[in-house]
Scaffold this motif. Structure first.
Motif, short mmCIF file in Angstrom:
data_model
loop_
_atom_site.label_atom_id
_atom_site.label_comp_id
_atom_site.label_asym_id
_atom_site.label_seq_id
_atom_site.Cartn_x
_atom_site.Cartn_y
_atom_site.Cartn_z
N GLY A 13 13.94 0.77 -7.00
CA GLY A 13 14.58 1.11 -8.42
C GLY A 13 13.73 1.89 -9.49
N HIS A 14 12.65 2.42 -8.90
CA HIS A 14 11.40 2.91 -9.80
C HIS A 14 10.92 4.23 -9.42
CE1 HIS A 14 11.23 -0.79 -12.16
NE2 HIS A 14 11.14 -1.54 -10.84
N PRO A 15 11.84 5.34 -8.96
CA PRO A 15 11.45 6.34 -8.63
C PRO A 15 10.45 7.02 -9.67
CG PRO A 15 13.85 6.51 -9.80
CD PRO A 15 13.34 5.14 -9.68
N GLY A 16 9.38 7.59 -8.84
CA GLY A 16 8.27 8.22 -9.64
C GLY A 16 7.24 7.48 -10.19
N ASP A 17 7.39 5.91 -10.24
CA ASP A 17 6.67 5.12 -10.60
C ASP A 17 5.94 4.17 -9.64
OD1 ASP A 17 5.36 3.13 -12.26
OD2 ASP A 17 6.85 3.35 -13.90
N LEU A 64 0.84 -1.18 0.09
CA LEU A 64 -0.04 0.00 0.00
C LEU A 64 0.91 1.20 0.11
CD1 LEU A 64 -2.86 -0.93 2.50
CD2 LEU A 64 -2.77 -0.97 0.03
N ARG A 65 2.33 1.18 0.04
CA ARG A 65 3.02 2.16 0.15
C ARG A 65 3.86 2.32 -1.11
NH1 ARG A 65 4.48 4.49 4.72
NH2 ARG A 65 6.62 4.16 4.49
N ALA A 66 3.30 2.01 -2.14
CA ALA A 66 4.12 2.14 -3.38
C ALA A 66 4.30 3.74 -3.99
CB ALA A 66 3.69 1.30 -4.63
N ASP A 67 3.54 4.44 -3.13
CA ASP A 67 3.36 5.87 -3.62
C ASP A 67 4.65 6.62 -2.91
OD1 ASP A 67 2.05 5.39 -1.20
OD2 ASP A 67 0.94 7.38 -1.25
N ASN A 68 5.31 5.96 -1.91
CA ASN A 68 6.32 6.49 -1.07
C ASN A 68 7.71 6.69 -1.74
OD1 ASN A 68 8.91 5.85 0.90
ND2 ASN A 68 7.05 6.82 2.04
N GLU A 69 8.01 7.91 -1.84
CA GLU A 69 9.20 8.30 -2.71
C GLU A 69 10.37 7.65 -2.43
OE1 GLU A 69 9.68 12.36 -2.93
OE2 GLU A 69 7.78 13.02 -3.91
N ALA A 70 10.75 7.29 -1.04
CA ALA A 70 11.89 6.59 -0.72
C ALA A 70 11.76 5.10 -1.01
CB ALA A 70 12.04 6.68 0.96
N LEU A 71 10.54 4.67 -0.98
CA LEU A 71 10.46 3.25 -1.17
C LEU A 71 10.65 3.15 -2.70
CD1 LEU A 71 9.66 0.38 -0.33
CD2 LEU A 71 7.34 0.82 -0.57
N GLN A 72 10.00 4.00 -3.61
CA GLN A 72 10.08 3.73 -5.03
C GLN A 72 11.74 3.93 -5.25
OE1 GLN A 72 8.03 7.22 -6.56
NE2 GLN A 72 5.97 6.67 -6.20
N THR A 73 12.31 4.75 -4.87
CA THR A 73 13.84 4.73 -5.08
C THR A 73 14.50 3.46 -4.66
OG1 THR A 73 13.79 6.99 -4.70
CG2 THR A 73 15.96 5.92 -4.70
N ALA A 74 14.08 2.99 -3.47
CA ALA A 74 14.60 1.83 -3.02
C ALA A 74 14.43 0.34 -4.09
CB ALA A 74 14.23 1.38 -1.73
N VAL A 105 3.29 2.18 -9.99
CA VAL A 105 2.73 0.61 -10.69
C VAL A 105 4.07 -0.03 -10.75
CG1 VAL A 105 1.87 -0.34 -12.56
CG2 VAL A 105 0.67 1.54 -11.81
N ALA A 106 5.08 0.53 -11.17
CA ALA A 106 6.39 -0.28 -11.44
C ALA A 106 6.98 -0.68 -9.81
CB ALA A 106 7.62 0.41 -12.27
N THR A 107 6.84 0.16 -8.89
CA THR A 107 7.23 -0.26 -7.46
C THR A 107 6.35 -1.18 -7.03
OG1 THR A 107 8.03 2.39 -7.25
CG2 THR A 107 7.60 1.01 -5.35
N PHE A 108 5.21 -0.78 -7.22
CA PHE A 108 4.21 -2.06 -6.86
C PHE A 108 4.61 -3.63 -7.23
CE2 PHE A 108 0.54 -4.81 -7.53
CZ PHE A 108 0.26 -5.47 -6.28
N ALA A 109 4.58 -3.49 -8.62
CA ALA A 109 5.09 -4.61 -9.20
C ALA A 109 6.52 -5.29 -8.90
CB ALA A 109 5.08 -4.36 -10.79
N GLU A 110 7.11 -4.41 -8.57
CA GLU A 110 8.81 -5.06 -8.04
C GLU A 110 8.27 -5.67 -6.86
OE1 GLU A 110 12.54 -5.74 -7.57
OE2 GLU A 110 11.61 -5.22 -9.40
N ILE A 111 7.55 -4.90 -5.61
CA ILE A 111 7.39 -5.63 -4.44
C ILE A 111 6.96 -6.81 -4.42
CG2 ILE A 111 6.14 -5.04 -2.18
CD1 ILE A 111 6.57 -2.08 -2.68
N ARG A 112 5.71 -7.02 -5.55
CA ARG A 112 4.85 -8.17 -5.55
C ARG A 112 5.91 -9.42 -6.08
NH1 ARG A 112 1.35 -10.55 -3.09
NH2 ARG A 112 2.68 -12.32 -3.45
N ALA A 113 6.86 -8.81 -7.19
CA ALA A 113 7.65 -10.06 -7.79
C ALA A 113 8.45 -10.30 -6.63
CB ALA A 113 8.30 -9.48 -9.08
#
Length: 255
Positions: free
Chosen positions: A236-240, A224-234, A242-250
């Motif tokens: 590997g998908h800053p600003g994205d 639920l936190r894929a909108d978090n900028e620090a998490l997006q960067t961690a 959906v891609a952050t969520f997909a990475e966590i799910r994978a």
């Protein structure tokens, strides 16, 4: 509330069964039907007559007991329009913003595909609860068996938009395993660490970790936190998101 009760109990190996009772009308809804015999027995213990079944999706551990309960009670089965051909005994097809009544109580349907193509949730705003099936778990979310990351993130955003004091009644006791994964994604999240400590204490006493509050999940659940900028960067998908969520799910799929 004295005139409204949710009765929660274990079914199968890790499912939860829920009976939702409106005292004024005498109506009772079973939220999904993982084990018909257990659900009927629990209703009998409470002295309640099951009048409705609210299905969230078609999987057998959610709709497999429909026909046995319907035969025993004559109840009405309500379920997702987009999975109607897979829901045994369905009587009423619902979709986004459909209204389902339990006596005077109102539930609004949310279309939340991703885990399955037609998954829905039931939000009862007046009592601050949502029955979310396998879309969201405490510290987790459902696998994408039929949907895409884009669909699932859109679904999670609908859940995220609910009032933060909403209690989320998810369908499985997966929280300890989800906690082990979550700390690999945000090891520095203090809210998450406090949550994990609570989960470990509850499970050590064989107590449920469900329901969970949306506020807790927004602070701690990586999905639920894929909108978090620090998490997006961690991830590997800053600003994205959906891609952050997909990475966590994978990562969870391979954990």
């Amino acid at each position: 509330m004295n005139d409204f009760e949710i009765h929660q109990f274990r079914c199968l190996s890790d499912n939860y069964g829920y009976l939702v009772h409106d005292k004024a009308s005498g109506e009772t809804a079973a939220i999904d039907t993982p084990d018909a015999k257990v659900i009927l027995a629990e209703a009998e213990k409470k002295g309640w007559q099951i009048t409705q079944i609210w299905n969230t999706h078609w999987h057998p551990d959610h709709a497999g007991g429909n026909l046995e309960i319907k035969e025993a009670t004559g109840c009405v089965i309500i379920g997702p329009a987009n999975e109607s051909e897979k829901i045994p005994g369905i009587d009423r097809l619902v979709h986004q913003d459909s209204i389902v009544n339990l006596g005077a109580r109102v539930a609004r349907v949310l279309d939340v595909p991703g885990h399955t193509s037609g998954h829905i949730a039931y939000h009862m705003e007046d009592v601050q609860v949502a029955f979310v099936g396998d879309t969201v778990f405490a510290l987790g979310c459902g696998r994408l068996f039929e949907g895409t990351p884009e669909q699932m993130w859109d679904s999670l955003e609908k859940i995220r938009a609910l009032p933060t004091d909403t209690l989320l009644y998810c369908a499985h006791e997966y929280t300890a395993a989800n906690a082990d994964f979550a700390v690999t994604i945000e090891p520095g999240n203090k809210a998450l660490q406090m949550y994990v400590d609570r989960v470990r204490a509850l499970r050590a006493d064989n107590k449920p970790t469900v329901p969970t509050s949306l506020a807790n999940e927004l602070a701690s659940n990586p999905f639920l936190r894929a909108d978090n900028e620090a998490l997006q960067t961690a991830m590997g998908h800053p600003g994205d998101m959906v891609a952050t969520f997909a990475e966590i799910r994978a990562r969870k799929d391979n954990f």
